[in-house]
Write a protein that holds these residues in place. Structure first.
Motif, mmCIF file in Angstrom:
data_model
loop_
_atom_site.group_PDB
_atom_site.id
_atom_site.type_symbol
_atom_site.label_atom_id
_atom_site.label_comp_id
_atom_site.label_asym_id
_atom_site.label_seq_id
_atom_site.Cartn_x
_atom_site.Cartn_y
_atom_site.Cartn_z
ATOM 1 N N THR A 68 7.278 83.702 54.692
ATOM 2 C CA THR A 68 6.257 84.574 54.126
ATOM 3 C C THR A 68 6.594 86.050 54.278
ATOM 4 O O THR A 68 6.170 86.867 53.462
ATOM 5 C CB THR A 68 4.882 84.284 54.758
ATOM 6 O OG1 THR A 68 4.987 84.430 56.174
ATOM 7 C CG2 THR A 68 4.411 82.882 54.412
ATOM 8 N N GLU A 69 7.390 86.397 55.283
ATOM 9 C CA GLU A 69 7.779 87.797 55.472
ATOM 10 C C GLU A 69 8.697 88.296 54.359
ATOM 11 O O GLU A 69 8.900 89.500 54.214
ATOM 12 C CB GLU A 69 8.448 87.986 56.826
ATOM 13 C CG GLU A 69 7.503 87.804 57.993
ATOM 14 C CD GLU A 69 8.201 87.950 59.329
ATOM 15 O OE1 GLU A 69 9.381 88.337 59.373
ATOM 16 O OE2 GLU A 69 7.558 87.669 60.346
ATOM 17 N N SER A 70 9.237 87.376 53.564
ATOM 18 C CA SER A 70 10.092 87.792 52.445
ATOM 19 C C SER A 70 9.299 88.572 51.406
ATOM 20 O O SER A 70 9.868 89.242 50.556
ATOM 21 C CB SER A 70 10.781 86.587 51.802
ATOM 22 O OG SER A 70 9.838 85.719 51.226
ATOM 23 N N ALA A 71 7.978 88.518 51.483
ATOM 24 C CA ALA A 71 7.134 89.302 50.572
ATOM 25 C C ALA A 71 7.400 90.798 50.734
ATOM 26 O O ALA A 71 7.116 91.582 49.832
ATOM 27 C CB ALA A 71 5.659 89.007 50.823
ATOM 28 N N LEU A 87 9.137 87.327 40.697
ATOM 29 C CA LEU A 87 9.286 88.199 41.852
ATOM 30 C C LEU A 87 10.604 88.941 41.737
ATOM 31 O O LEU A 87 11.637 88.341 41.423
ATOM 32 C CB LEU A 87 9.277 87.381 43.154
ATOM 33 C CG LEU A 87 8.086 86.460 43.363
ATOM 34 C CD1 LEU A 87 8.282 85.627 44.624
ATOM 35 C CD2 LEU A 87 6.802 87.259 43.447
ATOM 36 N N LYS A 133 8.859 91.466 45.397
ATOM 37 C CA LYS A 133 7.619 92.024 44.852
ATOM 38 C C LYS A 133 7.270 91.387 43.508
ATOM 39 O O LYS A 133 8.134 91.244 42.639
ATOM 40 C CB LYS A 133 7.753 93.541 44.673
ATOM 41 C CG LYS A 133 8.062 94.281 45.960
ATOM 42 C CD LYS A 133 6.941 94.139 46.946
ATOM 43 C CE LYS A 133 7.214 94.932 48.213
ATOM 44 N NZ LYS A 133 6.226 94.721 49.232
ATOM 45 N N PRO A 134 6.008 91.010 43.315
ATOM 46 C CA PRO A 134 5.608 90.448 42.024
ATOM 47 C C PRO A 134 5.681 91.498 40.917
ATOM 48 O O PRO A 134 5.196 92.610 41.091
ATOM 49 C CB PRO A 134 4.164 89.997 42.251
ATOM 50 C CG PRO A 134 3.718 90.624 43.512
ATOM 51 C CD PRO A 134 4.921 91.078 44.268
ATOM 52 N N LYS A 180 2.728 87.926 36.549
ATOM 53 C CA LYS A 180 2.047 86.696 36.946
ATOM 54 C C LYS A 180 1.015 86.337 35.888
ATOM 55 O O LYS A 180 0.321 87.194 35.368
ATOM 56 C CB LYS A 180 1.361 86.851 38.296
ATOM 57 C CG LYS A 180 0.713 85.569 38.781
ATOM 58 C CD LYS A 180 0.118 85.690 40.163
ATOM 59 C CE LYS A 180 -0.490 84.363 40.562
ATOM 60 N NZ LYS A 180 -1.070 84.389 41.891
ATOM 61 N N ASN A 184 5.276 79.353 46.639
ATOM 62 C CA ASN A 184 5.619 80.422 47.576
ATOM 63 C C ASN A 184 6.806 80.006 48.422
ATOM 64 O O ASN A 184 7.086 78.816 48.564
ATOM 65 C CB ASN A 184 4.430 80.728 48.498
ATOM 66 C CG ASN A 184 3.284 81.351 47.744
ATOM 67 O OD1 ASN A 184 3.406 82.421 47.182
ATOM 68 N ND2 ASN A 184 2.154 80.642 47.691
#
Length: 105
Positions: A67-70, A85, A74-75, A78, A63
């Protein structure tokens, strides 16, 4: 992966392999390290935009520190080994407007 996806890779292969072919990947390695280690979501967005990166192909358990880069990564795939991503510049703009830009009334 590059040959199967018909996409250029920003940083692919092991350092020894790249060096053996006389490829200087120092700047790209620094950018990649910063991308994964910085907690600054704006820096992550700048790196992706500046380098024209559309997808991150990483280990399934890896990761980014930001974390805000989520919000804009977007996945799209997986499995037990890897995840892919997809980066969305439009979602970066939305994120900035929603969370980081001051509201003017």
């Amino acid at each position: 992966v590059a040959s199967l996806s018909d996409r250029q890779m920003f940083l692919s292969g092991m350092g020894d392999e790249l060096s053996a072919h006389g490829i200087d990947f120092t700047d790209r390695k620094k950018e990649t390290d910063l991308l994964f280690k910085t907690p600054d979501v704006k820096q992550v967005a700048r790196i992706l935009l500046r380098n024209g990166i559309n997808y991150l192909y990483i280990g399934a358990q890896d990761n980014l520190a930001a974390t805000e880069s989520a919000f804009f990564l977007k996945p799209v795939y997986k499995n037990d080994v890897v995840k892919i991503l997809e980066f969305s510049p439009n979602l970066v703009k939305e994120y900035l407007q929603k969370f980081l830009l001051p509201l003017h009334k």
